[in-house]
Scaffold this motif. Structure first.
Motif, PDB file in Angstrom:
ATOM      1  N   TYR A  93      -4.046  26.783  67.976  1.00 42.30           N
ATOM      2  CA  TYR A  93      -3.216  26.249  69.063  1.00 42.30           C
ATOM      3  C   TYR A  93      -3.036  24.755  68.827  1.00 42.30           C
ATOM      4  CZ  TYR A  93      -3.718  30.666  71.613  1.00 42.30           C
ATOM      5  OH  TYR A  93      -3.667  31.988  71.998  1.00 42.30           O
ATOM      6  N   ASN A  95      -3.789  22.106  70.324  1.00 43.74           N
ATOM      7  CA  ASN A  95      -4.898  21.155  70.532  1.00 43.74           C
ATOM      8  C   ASN A  95      -5.621  20.817  69.228  1.00 43.74           C
ATOM      9  OD1 ASN A  95      -5.799  24.052  71.077  1.00 43.74           O
ATOM     10  ND2 ASN A  95      -7.725  23.009  70.567  1.00 43.74           N
ATOM     11  N   PRO A 107     -16.626  18.008  64.082  1.00 39.78           N
ATOM     12  CA  PRO A 107     -17.466  18.430  65.198  1.00 39.78           C
ATOM     13  C   PRO A 107     -18.940  18.058  64.997  1.00 39.78           C
ATOM     14  CG  PRO A 107     -15.992  20.191  64.551  1.00 39.78           C
ATOM     15  CD  PRO A 107     -15.844  19.108  63.529  1.00 39.78           C
ATOM     16  N   TRP A 153     -19.367  28.322  62.404  1.00 37.88           N
ATOM     17  CA  TRP A 153     -18.724  28.939  63.570  1.00 37.88           C
ATOM     18  C   TRP A 153     -17.716  30.007  63.128  1.00 37.88           C
ATOM     19  CZ3 TRP A 153     -18.826  27.363  69.026  1.00 37.88           C
ATOM     20  CH2 TRP A 153     -19.882  26.496  69.312  1.00 37.88           C
ATOM     21  N   GLN A 162     -12.781  30.714  66.147  1.00 39.75           N
ATOM     22  CA  GLN A 162     -13.651  29.650  66.667  1.00 39.75           C
ATOM     23  C   GLN A 162     -14.098  28.661  65.598  1.00 39.75           C
ATOM     24  OE1 GLN A 162     -17.787  31.465  67.851  1.00 39.75           O
ATOM     25  NE2 GLN A 162     -16.283  33.068  67.954  1.00 39.75           N
ATOM     26  N   ASN A 165     -10.323  26.057  65.334  1.00 39.76           N
ATOM     27  CA  ASN A 165      -9.557  25.535  66.468  1.00 39.76           C
ATOM     28  C   ASN A 165     -10.217  24.398  67.219  1.00 39.76           C
ATOM     29  OD1 ASN A 165      -6.861  26.926  67.315  1.00 39.76           O
ATOM     30  ND2 ASN A 165      -8.079  28.400  66.158  1.00 39.76           N
ATOM     31  N   TRP A 166     -11.077  23.657  66.538  1.00 44.64           N
ATOM     32  CA  TRP A 166     -11.672  22.496  67.191  1.00 44.64           C
ATOM     33  C   TRP A 166     -10.583  21.448  67.421  1.00 44.64           C
ATOM     34  CZ3 TRP A 166     -17.150  21.841  68.096  1.00 44.64           C
ATOM     35  CH2 TRP A 166     -17.875  23.008  67.827  1.00 44.64           C
ATOM     36  N   ASP A 167     -10.649  20.790  68.566  1.00 47.02           N
ATOM     37  CA  ASP A 167      -9.662  19.759  68.914  1.00 47.02           C
ATOM     38  C   ASP A 167      -9.540  18.716  67.796  1.00 47.02           C
ATOM     39  OD1 ASP A 167      -9.206  20.885  71.424  1.00 47.02           O
ATOM     40  OD2 ASP A 167     -10.201  19.290  72.553  1.00 47.02           O
ATOM     41  N   GLU A 271     -17.374  13.336  65.555  1.00 54.81           N
ATOM     42  CA  GLU A 271     -17.066  13.459  66.982  1.00 54.81           C
ATOM     43  C   GLU A 271     -18.035  12.613  67.802  1.00 54.81           C
ATOM     44  OE1 GLU A 271     -16.914  17.211  70.115  1.00 54.81           O
ATOM     45  OE2 GLU A 271     -18.119  17.352  68.314  1.00 54.81           O
ATOM     46  N   LYS A 273     -19.444  12.677  71.408  1.00 56.60           N
ATOM     47  CA  LYS A 273     -19.461  13.581  72.568  1.00 56.60           C
ATOM     48  C   LYS A 273     -19.267  12.802  73.857  1.00 56.60           C
ATOM     49  CE  LYS A 273     -21.427  17.906  71.296  1.00 56.60           C
ATOM     50  NZ  LYS A 273     -21.902  19.129  71.948  1.00 56.60           N
TER      51      LYS A 273
ATOM     52  N   LYS B  64      -2.313  29.060  76.156  1.00 56.17           N
ATOM     53  CA  LYS B  64      -3.216  29.830  75.297  1.00 56.17           C
ATOM     54  C   LYS B  64      -3.522  31.160  75.963  1.00 56.17           C
ATOM     55  CE  LYS B  64      -5.614  25.483  74.251  1.00 56.17           C
ATOM     56  NZ  LYS B  64      -5.589  24.812  75.604  1.00 56.17           N
ATOM     57  N   ARG B 128     -13.372  20.397  78.633  1.00 63.26           N
ATOM     58  CA  ARG B 128     -13.881  20.368  77.261  1.00 63.26           C
ATOM     59  C   ARG B 128     -15.378  20.152  77.360  1.00 63.26           C
ATOM     60  NH1 ARG B 128     -13.231  18.475  71.696  1.00 63.26           N
ATOM     61  NH2 ARG B 128     -14.852  19.797  70.832  1.00 63.26           N
ATOM     62  N   GLN B 129     -16.125  20.856  76.537  1.00 62.02           N
ATOM     63  CA  GLN B 129     -17.579  20.726  76.472  1.00 62.02           C
ATOM     64  C   GLN B 129     -18.201  20.802  77.861  1.00 62.02           C
ATOM     65  OE1 GLN B 129     -17.826  17.211  73.978  1.00 62.02           O
ATOM     66  NE2 GLN B 129     -17.704  18.459  72.130  1.00 62.02           N
ATOM     67  N   TYR B 217     -18.356  28.374  76.486  1.00 63.48           N
ATOM     68  CA  TYR B 217     -18.444  28.542  75.025  1.00 63.48           C
ATOM     69  C   TYR B 217     -17.163  28.066  74.333  1.00 63.48           C
ATOM     70  CZ  TYR B 217     -19.365  30.707  70.498  1.00 63.48           C
ATOM     71  OH  TYR B 217     -19.570  30.914  69.150  1.00 63.48           O
ATOM     72  N   GLU B 220     -16.600  24.353  74.159  1.00 57.93           N
ATOM     73  CA  GLU B 220     -17.369  23.600  73.165  1.00 57.93           C
ATOM     74  C   GLU B 220     -16.467  23.150  72.018  1.00 57.93           C
ATOM     75  OE1 GLU B 220     -20.413  22.398  73.065  1.00 57.93           O
ATOM     76  OE2 GLU B 220     -20.449  21.806  70.963  1.00 57.93           O
ATOM     77  N   PHE B 221     -15.481  23.988  71.650  1.00 52.29           N
ATOM     78  CA  PHE B 221     -14.638  23.603  70.506  1.00 52.29           C
ATOM     79  C   PHE B 221     -13.216  23.212  70.870  1.00 52.29           C
ATOM     80  CE2 PHE B 221     -12.524  27.742  69.937  1.00 52.29           C
ATOM     81  CZ  PHE B 221     -13.474  28.662  70.368  1.00 52.29           C
ATOM     82  N   MET B 222     -12.691  23.682  71.997  1.00 57.22           N
ATOM     83  CA  MET B 222     -11.302  23.342  72.301  1.00 57.22           C
ATOM     84  C   MET B 222     -11.106  23.021  73.783  1.00 57.22           C
ATOM     85  SD  MET B 222      -9.537  27.095  71.825  1.00 57.22           S
ATOM     86  CE  MET B 222      -7.873  26.425  71.656  1.00 57.22           C
ATOM     87  N   THR B 223     -10.115  22.200  74.051  1.00 59.64           N
ATOM     88  CA  THR B 223      -9.759  21.853  75.424  1.00 59.64           C
ATOM     89  C   THR B 223      -9.012  23.019  76.064  1.00 59.64           C
ATOM     90  OG1 THR B 223      -9.592  19.535  74.790  1.00 59.64           O
ATOM     91  CG2 THR B 223      -8.518  20.187  76.849  1.00 59.64           C
ATOM     92  N   GLU B 225      -6.770  24.262  79.396  1.00 57.71           N
ATOM     93  CA  GLU B 225      -5.846  23.586  80.314  1.00 57.71           C
ATOM     94  C   GLU B 225      -5.370  24.550  81.399  1.00 57.71           C
ATOM     95  OE1 GLU B 225      -3.577  20.383  77.606  1.00 57.71           O
ATOM     96  OE2 GLU B 225      -3.690  22.368  76.711  1.00 57.71           O
TER      97      GLU B 225
END
Lengths: 274, 274
Positions: A93, A95, A107, A153, A162, A165-167, A271, A273, B64, B128-129, B217, B220-223, B225
């Motif tokens: 996606y 993001n 990450p 992941w 997973q 798709n980390w931001d 990253e 946090k 999403k 996020r997170q 969960y 943790e990796f994506m925002t 919305e």
């Protein structure tokens, strides 16, 4: 012809280049531009060519970001997979995306972060159940993506999503080169460098499923629309397949380059946090 | 409180119901409504409750559409999988969706088309997170989805995407019930019927990863919305796990029902190739 998006004065604008001529267009990005049938000829303001550092990702919020896996013969071999009968397709996606010179965010939750240079198709017209000829005609052009992957992941479950798709982890750009100017089947060099060391040096002539074949295959089940992206998989040389394995170190300069399109130049930063 | 979207006079409009009162709101769908902070109190025009047949999918183009796999103990067991340590996450795009009474299109390219009734989380705020408490607070409400699956295409590669994303195959709705009125952890009946015969009769108390845990969960990796969807997996009783296996027959009436939310009633019609 090249299409791109610049960042200037807190906003973005699409441009088109033909030879040495650059025209700035009434569209906020290439995604909006490709919604118009007249994107090849639409009038705009002539201006100087943008600097590389001003380039934004061409399409700010692609409707779909599809990715093919295991699509180079040499990469399938290096990860111990047989040549697949069908394309493997997974998704991202918006993001996840960053621009061609933005920082790539590594990450904090993983140290197993890998590179994947990929030729990426940009869809130019709506297609469903297209044969290869129709699919080829629906390709507006090509850009570059690095499908940066969090391998631990990615491997937690059967579905890779997973890990992908980390931001702000996936750089894309720098421009879209139109399909009339590039022939991936004839062969384009695809390269990834980390801190000046070449890690991947492949060629699109090694693709298992061609760009047109991938578009045709996906269109069998879903409608593709202008501005959708389809990354075509990565060549050999990923960190996961190296002996010993290698990962992107914090602070690395990553260059992702495809012949005839250009390069992404991204600083890979840990990253922070929130 | 219930949120929904009606189709009337060639357009769509969001509505909100509190007890017997229905108010039609200045938003084209629940997706647009959830972009506003005041969606619980925003003023609108009172009117009669909509008919079930007028209901559109609540969110027309979710940013999403995330889906959890293997998330009921009894379903993991029926498909021969161990209880997973991590959630399995895959995705859909909006092209796959249809409304609560629309025809579901059965692909001509397969006869192995299966049902999967699923409780679906609707995200109400950007996260996020997020820990589980923050994640729970980010859930606007719940709706119903049937993650209709083309099993042969799903099994062609490791990635399920191509079995899950055929155009107009995934019904969603009929409304969103706000999180203050439903407690999936306490248990909600989840059912799927084909032509009046019950095929799935599960309960959300059997979920492996709770709704809040899934949101936490993924965050943790994506925002995430407002308006994003997260389908939480299907209970036991899918056609793939039956002996002998069963599939959705052409012409079937499929009812997908979750206690406290409502039901999807879809006619499953063979695809007519263009």
């Amino acid at each position: 012809m090249r299409l791109g998006t610049v960042r200037r004065n807190g906003t973005t604008q699409a441009f088109r280049q033909d030879g040495d001529t650059t025209v700035y267009l009434p569209a906020k990005d290439v995604g909006e531009l490709l919604q118009r049938d007249d994107w090849r000829t639409l009038s705009g303001e002539p201006g100087p060519a943008p600097q590389h550092a001003e380039l934004e990702m061409p399409i700010l919020r692609p409707g779909k970001i599809l990715c093919a896996g295991l699509n180079y013969y040499a990469h399938a071999e290096e990860v111990g997979q047989e040549v697949p009968k069908y394309p493997t397709i997974f998704t991202k996606y918006a993001n996840a995306l960053v621009g061609p010179t933005d920082d790539v965010v590594l990450p904090a939750a993983s140290t197993k972060i890998d590179w994947e240079a990929e030729l990426t198709v940009v869809i130019g017209s709506r297609v469903r159940q297209a044969d290869e000829a129709v699919a080829r005609a629906a390709i507006a052009g090509y850009t570059v993506m690095n499908d940066v992957s969090v391998r631990d992941w990615q491997g937690r479950t059967s579905e890779w999503f997973q890990g992908k798709n980390w931001d702000r982890m996936t750089p894309v750009g720098p421009v879209v080169v139109t399909a009339d100017e590039l022939d991936p089947e004839a062969g384009l060099a695809v390269e990834c460098e980390l801190d000046g060391v070449t890690k991947q040096s492949g060629n699109t002539s090694d693709l298992i499923f061609s760009c047109a074949k991938l578009v045709s295959y996906v269109s069998e089940f879903m409608t593709l629309e202008p501005g959708d992206l389809l990354a075509t998989g990565t060549p050999a040389g990923v960190g996961l397949a190296r002996k010993p394995r290698e990962w992107i170190p914090a602070g690395a300069q990553m260059v992702t380059r495809i012949e005839g399109i250009g390069e992404l130049r991204n600083h890979c930063v840990p990253e922070v946090k929130g």
